[in-house]
Design a protein around this motif. Structure first.
Motif, PDB file in Angstrom:
ATOM      1  N   LYS A   1      14.262  -3.791   2.430  1.00 19.34           N
ATOM      2  CA  LYS A   1      13.523  -4.089   3.660  1.00 19.34           C
ATOM      3  C   LYS A   1      12.148  -3.429   3.646  1.00 19.34           C
ATOM      4  O   LYS A   1      11.148  -4.030   4.072  1.00 19.34           O
ATOM      5  CB  LYS A   1      14.323  -3.634   4.876  1.00 19.34           C
ATOM      6  N   ASP A   2      12.115  -2.180   3.171  1.00 20.29           N
ATOM      7  CA  ASP A   2      10.829  -1.470   3.096  1.00 20.29           C
ATOM      8  C   ASP A   2       9.876  -2.183   2.136  1.00 20.29           C
ATOM      9  O   ASP A   2       8.673  -2.317   2.418  1.00 20.29           O
ATOM     10  CB  ASP A   2      11.048  -0.026   2.637  1.00 20.29           C
ATOM     11  N   ILE A   3      10.418  -2.619   0.982  1.00 22.42           N
ATOM     12  CA  ILE A   3       9.587  -3.312  -0.011  1.00 22.42           C
ATOM     13  C   ILE A   3       9.103  -4.651   0.539  1.00 22.42           C
ATOM     14  O   ILE A   3       7.934  -5.040   0.351  1.00 22.42           O
ATOM     15  CB  ILE A   3      10.365  -3.520  -1.330  1.00 22.42           C
ATOM     16  N   GLU A   4       9.998  -5.364   1.228  1.00 20.70           N
ATOM     17  CA  GLU A   4       9.619  -6.662   1.814  1.00 20.70           C
ATOM     18  C   GLU A   4       8.502  -6.486   2.844  1.00 20.70           C
ATOM     19  O   GLU A   4       7.574  -7.320   2.924  1.00 20.70           O
ATOM     20  CB  GLU A   4      10.840  -7.314   2.469  1.00 20.70           C
ATOM     21  N   ALA A   5       8.577  -5.383   3.616  1.00 18.04           N
ATOM     22  CA  ALA A   5       7.518  -5.103   4.593  1.00 18.04           C
ATOM     23  C   ALA A   5       6.199  -4.819   3.874  1.00 18.04           C
ATOM     24  O   ALA A   5       5.123  -5.255   4.316  1.00 18.04           O
ATOM     25  CB  ALA A   5       7.911  -3.917   5.467  1.00 18.04           C
ATOM     26  N   GLN A   6       6.296  -4.090   2.747  1.00 21.12           N
ATOM     27  CA  GLN A   6       5.103  -3.789   1.965  1.00 21.12           C
ATOM     28  C   GLN A   6       4.508  -5.066   1.362  1.00 21.12           C
ATOM     29  O   GLN A   6       3.274  -5.265   1.359  1.00 21.12           O
ATOM     30  CB  GLN A   6       5.454  -2.809   0.845  1.00 21.12           C
TER      31      GLN A   6
END
Length: 254
Positions: free
Chosen positions: A72-77
């Motif tokens: 999720k963090d990577i997708e937000a990035q």
């Protein structure tokens, strides 16, 4: 000194007779105590394996949760990079952001692969736990059965064994400590557990090595503790060879 030696030898002989009776009681149990101990060890080992599998499953589930948060963090990035990509001023900035997006998407793929592998491992662990639980139940049943057999045998002789052990302790308390230690050491090192023997027919009653007349005379005097030079057993007394032959002849007549 002489009286002490006579007393100690007498006590040792009495102690040895009690030890022989205790050994007979233990022998009746056969290999059951060892079987029970092995079953207990096997059960403990199975339970440890099951606990380890359960802990591994918990760790894998926690790892999956962490990887999902990471994704999720990577997708937000990635979303932020894609927004930036819309406002670049030249191709170099666009290519640099595109490369970052590709690298982050590779990280997502790697995390998803690890999640898949973790689920596969969890499935294997569940099958292992199921098998181990069945094995544990079977091991418990086997242990209970053998323990019941052992308790039954022990129960039959428990009172007698306790009585003999109490008498054994009383005798040990009255025997010279160094001599008692020597007695126990000899018992543990010889095959028939006889630490105290007599000289019969001119030979050691334990290993049948010839005992020379001079030593036999010293043994008869009982002024000191004398051990067989060959096997190390304590020589308590000398049985006259003539008496032995006569006794053997009488037994043959009977």
């Amino acid at each position: 000194m002489e009286n002490n030696t006579v007393k100690n030898l007498s006590l040792l002989l009495e102690l040895q007779e009690i030890d022989k009776q205790i050994n007979k009681i233990i022998q009746v149990r056969g290999g059951l105590p060892q079987e029970v101990k092995k079953l207990e060890d096997d059960l403990s080992n199975l339970q440890l394996q099951a606990t380890t599998c359960q802990e591994q499953t918990i760790n894998l589930e926690q790892n999956i949760a962490s990887l999902r948060i990471k994704i999720k963090d990577i997708e937000a990035q990635v979303k932020r990079y894609e927004d930036q990509q819309m406002n670049v001023r030249n191709n170099r900035e666009y290519d640099a952001i595109t490369k970052e997006i590709e690298l982050h998407k590779l990280d997502i793929q790697l995390a998803e692969k690890k999640i898949k592998e973790s689920y596969e491992q969890i499935e294997k662990s569940k099958h292992a736990i199921e098998f181990l639980n069945k094995s544990i139940e079977k091991a418990k049943q086997n242990l209970a059965s053998k323990q019941e057999d052992l308790n039954s045998i022990v129960g039959e002789s428990k009172g007698e064994e306790e009585k003999l052990n109490k008498k054994c302790q009383q005798l040990q308390a009255n025997i010279d400590k160094a001599l008692l230690q020597s007695y126990e050491k000899i018992r543990n090192n010889v095959r028939n557990n006889l630490a105290v023997v007599t000289v019969a027919g001119g030979a050691c009653g334990g290993c049948f090595t010839i005992i020379y007349p001079q030593m036999q005379a010293e043994i008869k005097e009982k002024r000191q503790i004398i051990k067989c030079e060959h096997c190390g057993r304590i020589l308590a007394d000398v049985v006259d060879s003539v008496s032995v032959i006569a006794a053997e002849a009488d037994s043959q007549v009977d």
